[in-house]
Design a protein around this motif. Structure first.
Motif, short mmCIF file in Angstrom:
data_model
loop_
_atom_site.label_atom_id
_atom_site.label_comp_id
_atom_site.label_asym_id
_atom_site.label_seq_id
_atom_site.Cartn_x
_atom_site.Cartn_y
_atom_site.Cartn_z
N ALA A 154 -18.91 36.49 -40.54
CA ALA A 154 -20.32 36.83 -40.76
C ALA A 154 -21.17 35.57 -40.91
CB ALA A 154 -20.46 37.71 -42.00
N GLY A 155 -22.32 35.57 -40.28
CA GLY A 155 -23.23 34.45 -40.39
C GLY A 155 -24.47 34.77 -41.20
N ASP A 156 -24.78 36.05 -41.33
CA ASP A 156 -25.96 36.50 -42.05
C ASP A 156 -25.66 36.62 -43.55
OD1 ASP A 156 -27.40 39.35 -43.05
OD2 ASP A 156 -28.72 37.92 -42.02
N GLU A 157 -26.53 36.05 -44.39
CA GLU A 157 -26.28 36.04 -45.83
C GLU A 157 -26.25 37.44 -46.42
OE1 GLU A 157 -25.46 33.66 -47.99
OE2 GLU A 157 -25.28 32.30 -46.31
N ALA A 158 -27.13 38.32 -45.96
CA ALA A 158 -27.15 39.69 -46.47
C ALA A 158 -25.85 40.41 -46.12
CB ALA A 158 -28.35 40.45 -45.91
N GLN A 159 -25.36 40.18 -44.91
CA GLN A 159 -24.10 40.78 -44.50
C GLN A 159 -22.94 40.25 -45.32
OE1 GLN A 159 -22.99 39.95 -40.45
NE2 GLN A 159 -21.52 41.65 -40.35
N ARG A 160 -22.94 38.93 -45.57
CA ARG A 160 -21.89 38.34 -46.39
C ARG A 160 -21.92 38.90 -47.81
NH1 ARG A 160 -19.94 33.08 -44.53
NH2 ARG A 160 -19.96 32.26 -46.65
N LYS A 161 -23.10 39.11 -48.35
CA LYS A 161 -23.23 39.66 -49.70
C LYS A 161 -22.65 41.08 -49.76
CE LYS A 161 -24.97 40.30 -53.90
NZ LYS A 161 -24.41 39.67 -55.11
N GLN A 162 -22.97 41.89 -48.77
CA GLN A 162 -22.46 43.26 -48.76
C GLN A 162 -20.95 43.28 -48.59
OE1 GLN A 162 -24.17 46.28 -49.36
NE2 GLN A 162 -21.99 46.82 -49.55
N LEU A 163 -20.45 42.44 -47.70
CA LEU A 163 -19.00 42.38 -47.49
C LEU A 163 -18.28 41.90 -48.74
CD1 LEU A 163 -18.93 40.93 -43.87
CD2 LEU A 163 -17.95 43.13 -44.57
N ALA A 164 -18.87 40.93 -49.43
CA ALA A 164 -18.26 40.44 -50.67
C ALA A 164 -18.16 41.56 -51.70
CB ALA A 164 -19.06 39.27 -51.23
N GLU A 165 -19.20 42.38 -51.78
CA GLU A 165 -19.17 43.50 -52.72
C GLU A 165 -18.13 44.54 -52.30
OE1 GLU A 165 -22.70 45.10 -55.05
OE2 GLU A 165 -22.60 46.45 -53.32
N ASP A 166 -18.04 44.81 -51.00
CA ASP A 166 -17.03 45.74 -50.50
C ASP A 166 -15.62 45.22 -50.82
OD1 ASP A 166 -19.07 47.29 -49.49
OD2 ASP A 166 -18.86 46.56 -47.42
N ILE A 167 -15.44 43.92 -50.72
CA ILE A 167 -14.14 43.31 -51.04
C ILE A 167 -13.82 43.50 -52.52
CG2 ILE A 167 -12.98 41.07 -51.28
CD1 ILE A 167 -14.45 40.28 -48.63
N GLN A 168 -14.82 43.30 -53.37
CA GLN A 168 -14.59 43.50 -54.80
C GLN A 168 -14.19 44.93 -55.09
OE1 GLN A 168 -17.03 41.64 -57.85
NE2 GLN A 168 -17.51 43.64 -58.71
N VAL A 169 -14.90 45.89 -54.51
CA VAL A 169 -14.59 47.30 -54.74
C VAL A 169 -13.16 47.61 -54.29
CG1 VAL A 169 -15.14 49.65 -54.02
CG2 VAL A 169 -16.98 48.08 -54.65
N ARG A 170 -12.79 47.08 -53.11
CA ARG A 170 -11.44 47.34 -52.61
C ARG A 170 -10.39 46.69 -53.50
NH1 ARG A 170 -8.53 51.23 -50.62
NH2 ARG A 170 -6.71 50.48 -49.44
N ALA A 171 -10.68 45.52 -54.03
CA ALA A 171 -9.75 44.84 -54.92
C ALA A 171 -9.51 45.67 -56.18
CB ALA A 171 -10.28 43.46 -55.29
N TYR A 172 -10.55 46.32 -56.69
CA TYR A 172 -10.38 47.21 -57.84
C TYR A 172 -9.60 48.46 -57.45
CZ TYR A 172 -13.25 44.71 -61.21
OH TYR A 172 -13.71 43.78 -62.10
N GLU A 173 -9.85 48.97 -56.25
CA GLU A 173 -9.14 50.17 -55.80
C GLU A 173 -7.64 49.95 -55.74
OE1 GLU A 173 -12.56 52.31 -52.98
OE2 GLU A 173 -11.01 51.03 -52.08
N ILE A 174 -7.22 48.79 -55.27
CA ILE A 174 -5.78 48.53 -55.15
C ILE A 174 -5.20 47.87 -56.40
CG2 ILE A 174 -6.03 48.29 -52.64
CD1 ILE A 174 -5.43 45.25 -53.07
N GLY A 175 -6.06 47.52 -57.37
CA GLY A 175 -5.58 46.86 -58.58
C GLY A 175 -5.01 45.48 -58.30
N ALA A 176 -5.77 44.67 -57.57
CA ALA A 176 -5.29 43.34 -57.18
C ALA A 176 -4.95 42.49 -58.40
CB ALA A 176 -6.32 42.63 -56.31
N PHE A 177 -5.83 42.51 -59.41
CA PHE A 177 -5.63 41.79 -60.66
C PHE A 177 -6.63 42.31 -61.67
CE2 PHE A 177 -8.56 39.31 -58.06
CZ PHE A 177 -9.62 39.08 -58.92
N ALA A 178 -6.45 41.98 -62.93
CA ALA A 178 -7.37 42.40 -63.97
C ALA A 178 -8.21 41.21 -64.42
CB ALA A 178 -6.61 42.98 -65.16
N PRO A 179 -9.53 41.21 -64.21
CA PRO A 179 -10.37 40.12 -64.71
C PRO A 179 -10.44 40.18 -66.23
CG PRO A 179 -11.73 41.88 -63.81
CD PRO A 179 -10.31 42.25 -63.51
#
Length: 527
Positions: free
Chosen positions: A470-495
């Motif tokens: 991704a080159g667009d900042e808004a797209q990167r922001k949304q993808l980063a949030e989607d990644i966080q949500v997925r990390a919580y869904e699979i229980g990647a680690f506990a912050p």
């Protein structure tokens, strides 16, 4: 330039500082600088582990193609110049003159390519970059080229990343060591030479000035600029007891503590002979072993996450309100990609829901092996509290106490926990590592090729790949949030919350200390 590249801990948790004035250039380097590292140095291969102490050892003896300055900008280090083709697919780099390894051999493009290839097998950001790479080739003895299948915008971010795993450059003969084996010799081209014959794990590590090192002309900043060595010798003195560390500093037996024990923070700060500053920041997390029971079930991992109490953990470990804060974002709170989306999980525990998830998963009370590093003052108080919280959430916990070096060694084992393996461990990551999801190793989900814990999830990997393109900042922001949500869904680690890590050194006895999010020990002198 992406926003995340410009962001540093100065924006999130406090400014990076240069403390004291630099000594006169004419002053001869004739003294020994003694430092107490944050933990014992046991693993010497900086491509083999993400341990901070090993990364810092790497910066002593190796150099990098690019670095990150105090403002978060990528700057050339071993590279003199580079060009990018019009289509963005071909990157050509020229090394600066005067680069030589400690054994006298000149640094060549072949050394660089071998080093990058080995690094890319273990580092999540390197894996991503090499996955997009069509060909890497030497153009001449001092220049090389990276050809990509499609435009790849994170090349400099990858080559100049300041923290684990850092793409340090080794001699080709050492870089050709398989990535799953540790290198046998420790020869770089950096500002210090490792004194292997004086290395005593658990006691000390010694580095001598590399008298043939040719520094850059720019002022030192972050991991970039002139790496000026103004002492003849640096000794890392391993002192595992917090009180012993503080006594050694106050009594002038050592010059600096890389990590101030939190229980001694106020006393040292009140001492007029000691300078204390909270410069390096980061976050705690509880990492699960996704390969073996019971944490091979996402519901069990989520139950552990729901059992955590960030305030209780931070209050116990840090205990100084101005040095910590709760945060449920996988990226540093206050950073451009920070998000509050956490699937209903909060910094406070929900033991009832945790127990219900364990029931759904069929957990039968088998012991969870939790590793406890007793000698790491920044971590030592956390595992006993984690164990207590997990028990309240319905787990049976077997806490294994050992030194941090042993934790680093054991967490690499993939055997079942009752056969010398593990189920969970507590660790710390600097904020500079967590600024984007490509670099942040705990977000890797490529199975056994990934970071310790070996999460495996194609959806998370696809999202990370999309972020890299991704080159667009808004797209990167949304993808980063989607990644966080997925990390919580699979229980990647506990912050487990954020903190500032204070450092301390003898006022007036040490000059030129560079304090920032990454520990470096050049530019220091003893008047």
């Amino acid at each position: 330039m992406p926003t995340t590249r410009r962001f540093t801990l100065a924006c999130a948790l406090g400014a990076a500082l240069v403390l004291a004035t630099a000594p006169a250039a004419a002053q001869p380097a004739s003294s020994t600088f003694r430092l107490v590292p944050s933990s014992d140095l046991k693993v010497l291969d900086p491509t083999w582990t993400t341990a901070v102490v090993t990364r810092n050892h790497g910066y002593m003896i190796y150099d990098t193609l690019f670095g990150t300055d105090a403002q978060g900008r990528i700057q050339p280090q071993m590279v003199e110049s580079h060009t990018v083709s019009a289509d963005g697919k071909t990157w050509t780099f020229k090394l600066r003159p005067g680069l030589a390894f400690h054994d006298g051999q000149a640094v060549t493009a072949e050394d660089v390519l071998a080093s990058l290839a080995r690094w890319a097998k273990r580092d999540p950001m390197g894996q991503r970059m090499y996955g997009a790479l069509a060909k890497a080739e030497a153009v001449s003895a001092n220049s090389f080229r990276l050809n990509f299948n499609e435009p790849y915008g994170a090349v400099l971010e990858s080559l100049g990343k300041p923290s684990s795993l850092v793409p340090f450059i080794l001699p080709r003969r050492l870089a050709e060591t398989p990535a799953d084996q540790q290198i046998a010799e420790h020869i770089g081209s950096g500002p210090y030479v490792f004194k292997a014959d004086e290395f005593r794990p658990g006691e000390r590590a010694v580095y001598l000035k590399n008298k043939k090192y040719v520094p850059r002309k720019e002022a030192p900043s972050g991991t970039t600029g002139a790496k000026l060595v103004k002492v003849d010798r640096v000794e890392w003195v391993v002192l595992k007891d917090a009180q012993t560390q503080v006594n050694a500093l106050v009594n002038s037996e050592v010059d600096m503590l890389e990590s101030v024990p939190f229980e001694h923070y106020k006393a040292l700060k009140a001492n007029p002979k000691i300078t204390v500053t909270a410069a390096a920041g980061g976050q705690y997390l509880l990492r699960f072993n996704h390969l073996v029971p019971p944490f091979n079930d996402a519901r069990v991992r989520q139950a552990a996450m729901l059992s955590m109490n960030q305030d209780a953990l931070l209050r116990t470990q840090v205990g100084i309100p101005e040095l910590y804060k709760t945060c449920m974002s996988v990226y540093p709170c206050g950073s451009p990609l920070a998000s509050n989306k956490s699937l209903g999980m909060t910094a406070k525990p929900d033991f009832a829901k945790a127990r219900e998830l364990l029931k759904q998963a069929g957990y039968k009370g088998q012991p969870v092996v939790l590793l406890h590093a007793t000698d790491n003052s920044s971590l030592a108080k956390l595992p006993p509290v984690v164990a207590q919280l997990l028990r309240q959430g319905g787990f049976t916990v077997d806490m294994k106490s050992m030194d941090w070096g042993s934790v680093v060694a054991r967490r690499a084992k993939k055997e079942p926990a009752d056969q010398g393996g593990w189920n969970a461990f507590v660790t710390y990551w600097g904020s500079e590592d967590a600024l984007n999801p490509i670099n942040y190793a705990p977000l890797s989900a490529n199975g056994e090729a990934g970071w310790f814990g070996w999460a495996s999830d194609q959806r998370l990997e696809d999202l990370r790949a999309a972020f890299a393109r991704a080159g667009d900042e808004a797209q990167r922001k949304q993808l980063a949030e989607d990644i966080q949500v997925r990390a919580y869904e699979i229980g990647a680690f506990a912050p487990m919350g954020e903190l500032l890590r204070p450092v301390a050194f003898r006022q007036g006895a040490v000059q030129g200390v560079l304090v920032g999010s990454t520990n470096v020990y050049w530019n220091i002198s003893k008047p």
